[in-house]
Design a protein around this motif. Sequence first.
Motif, PDB file in Angstrom:
ATOM      1  N   ALA A 463      38.573  45.285  38.306  1.00 41.35           N
ATOM      2  CA  ALA A 463      39.452  44.739  39.341  1.00 41.35           C
ATOM      3  C   ALA A 463      40.828  44.602  38.715  1.00 41.35           C
ATOM      4  O   ALA A 463      40.956  44.130  37.577  1.00 41.35           O
ATOM      5  N   LEU A 464      41.855  45.029  39.444  1.00 44.53           N
ATOM      6  CA  LEU A 464      43.217  45.018  38.915  1.00 44.53           C
ATOM      7  C   LEU A 464      43.970  43.775  39.355  1.00 44.53           C
ATOM      8  O   LEU A 464      43.609  43.111  40.330  1.00 44.53           O
ATOM      9  N   GLU A 466      47.048  41.656  40.958  1.00 39.40           N
ATOM     10  CA  GLU A 466      47.769  41.841  42.214  1.00 39.40           C
ATOM     11  C   GLU A 466      49.020  42.689  41.981  1.00 39.40           C
ATOM     12  O   GLU A 466      49.799  42.441  41.061  1.00 39.40           O
ATOM     13  N   GLY A 467      49.186  43.698  42.819  1.00 40.84           N
ATOM     14  CA  GLY A 467      50.346  44.571  42.712  1.00 40.84           C
ATOM     15  C   GLY A 467      50.197  45.702  41.721  1.00 40.84           C
ATOM     16  O   GLY A 467      51.108  46.542  41.590  1.00 40.84           O
ATOM     17  N   ALA A 468      49.052  45.761  40.996  1.00 39.53           N
ATOM     18  CA  ALA A 468      48.852  46.818  40.007  1.00 39.53           C
ATOM     19  C   ALA A 468      48.598  48.155  40.693  1.00 39.53           C
ATOM     20  O   ALA A 468      48.071  48.207  41.803  1.00 39.53           O
ATOM     21  N   ALA A 469      48.960  49.248  39.992  1.00 40.69           N
ATOM     22  CA  ALA A 469      48.833  50.572  40.598  1.00 40.69           C
ATOM     23  C   ALA A 469      48.058  51.542  39.725  1.00 40.69           C
ATOM     24  O   ALA A 469      48.032  52.744  39.995  1.00 40.69           O
ATOM     25  N   ALA A 470      47.408  51.040  38.664  1.00 47.21           N
ATOM     26  CA  ALA A 470      46.680  51.930  37.767  1.00 47.21           C
ATOM     27  C   ALA A 470      45.522  52.592  38.509  1.00 47.21           C
ATOM     28  O   ALA A 470      44.860  51.975  39.343  1.00 47.21           O
ATOM     29  N   ILE A 494      37.288  51.252  40.785  1.00 47.88           N
ATOM     30  CA  ILE A 494      38.233  50.149  40.977  1.00 47.88           C
ATOM     31  C   ILE A 494      37.855  49.380  42.245  1.00 47.88           C
ATOM     32  O   ILE A 494      37.695  49.962  43.320  1.00 47.88           O
ATOM     33  N   HIS A 495      37.695  48.060  42.095  1.00 45.18           N
ATOM     34  CA  HIS A 495      37.290  47.175  43.193  1.00 45.18           C
ATOM     35  C   HIS A 495      38.381  46.139  43.440  1.00 45.18           C
ATOM     36  O   HIS A 495      39.191  45.836  42.551  1.00 45.18           O
ATOM     37  N   ALA A 496      38.352  45.545  44.614  1.00 46.48           N
ATOM     38  CA  ALA A 496      39.250  44.416  44.888  1.00 46.48           C
ATOM     39  C   ALA A 496      38.854  43.225  44.020  1.00 46.48           C
ATOM     40  O   ALA A 496      39.708  42.559  43.411  1.00 46.48           O
TER      41      ALA A 496
END
Length: 514
Positions: A463-464, A466-470, A494-496
């Motif tokens: 999970a990334l 907030e605002g990440a774009a990887a 990639i999950h929320a």
Amino acid sequence: MTSNPALIDAESSVYPVAEVVGLPHARARTNPHEPCLSWLGGSFDNAEFASAVAATTHILRSRFGIGRGSVVGVLLRNVPEIITTMFATWSLGAGLTPINPALTDDEVVFQLDDSGCALLVGDSRAEALARGRGIGCLPVTDGCFHGDIGTHGDMEHCTGVSSHCLDDVRDDDVALIVYTSGTTGKPKGCVLEQSNIAAMVWSILNGLNFGENARSLLVLPLFHCNGLLAGTVSPLMLGGSVHMIPKFDPESFWDVVEEERPTYFSAVPTIFSILEATTTRDVDASSLRFVICGAAPMSPDAITRFQTRFDVDMVEGYGLSECSVCATINRNDGTSKPGTVGPALPGVSVGITDPHDRLLEPGDVGEVVIAGRTVMRGYLGRSEATAEVLKNGWLHTGDVGYLDEDGFLVLVDRIKDLIIRGGENIYPKEIEDALFEHPQVLEAAVVGSPDDIYGEIPVAHVALREGAAACEEDLLAFLEPRLARYKLPTEINIHAVLPKNSVGKIVKGQLRGS
């Protein structure tokens, strides 16, 4: 080390159980008007807390016949009734089984039946479930709780009731029946005796320097040992106080810290990561002398980010319900080692064994084993399961690790999470720690996935922030110079958010096959 006079000779490695069970009344006699327990909208000083415990004790015994060998359940969110009920139950020689309110009705009924619960304390849901099982129920609106405390007699009478009971407290009285998560079948009840509790609290207070006027912010749920013992009983034994919140809320958390001025709190890695990632304003964390991280390993990079962001030392520990909560911890005296979970607590022994139960030398990887007076009696009604984990004087944890030359424990992974790829052993934690080095990764979990050629391959779930774009390609490129080729995940999903249990630990079982 704290100068608290309650600490006894180190060779004993345990408090007398009557000191722990009788704690509310000892505090009331010594400092009746000092703060003890607080929550949103209310508080107890020492005298009020002792009165509530004593009145609850009176009701448990006179109305429901609770006595030695009885089991009392509590089905509540974090509220003071859990703590008053716990001490009241203990004073009668009875045991407490705390129940997670997030469980389904069927899961609650299983715990009631399995533990032999004679009485359930809780809300309207608890009343309905108790009625269906034919057991008693004490609703939280009863006068023995935080309202009309004196209904059942004045302080002198109530204290006398409980003091009489304390004369007969035994080391082998069941204190807690705490249920495991049940990831490999039905949950098992860890039976902790009063001597286990007394030893655990002694070890905690002799292993960390809490300082004067310790104040705990109770963040973790009270259906686990961490909140009950490290977050509640330990600071109260020091003469300190506890402020409890109903549940962790990152939006209001620092407001509570600034208002209540706790000196420490204990939490899990997910909570620390969320706080570090979501806190956007300047906060006043100056009251915190340290914070405790447990329940699951936290990557060194994540620990450094939290400590730097909030200017507070984090001490990482390790343990499990089967040893009353904690076995090792990094000290807050300047001797901690990042990347380890510290040396054994006073009164606790930690070793590493091979598959033949032979103790290994420092640096050798094997199963983590624990011995000491904190180790449980066993799993309730499960002699075979008990025999599997309590062998040759050691509690076998199922965790893989090694001890360094100074006796600090380094956790490698869970035995059951080991991935064997084409004959090569891969420990998911190593891949997860590498993922945490990426500045955009908030959460990471690696699981094994069946493969026709290699038998098993590693798959990562993240999970990334907030605002990440990887994207997957970015993360794989980041891992390539950090891991041997055979350790690289074959895919990164990639999950929320990642699935978690009620304590905040990531549930890998839900990720396998996803």
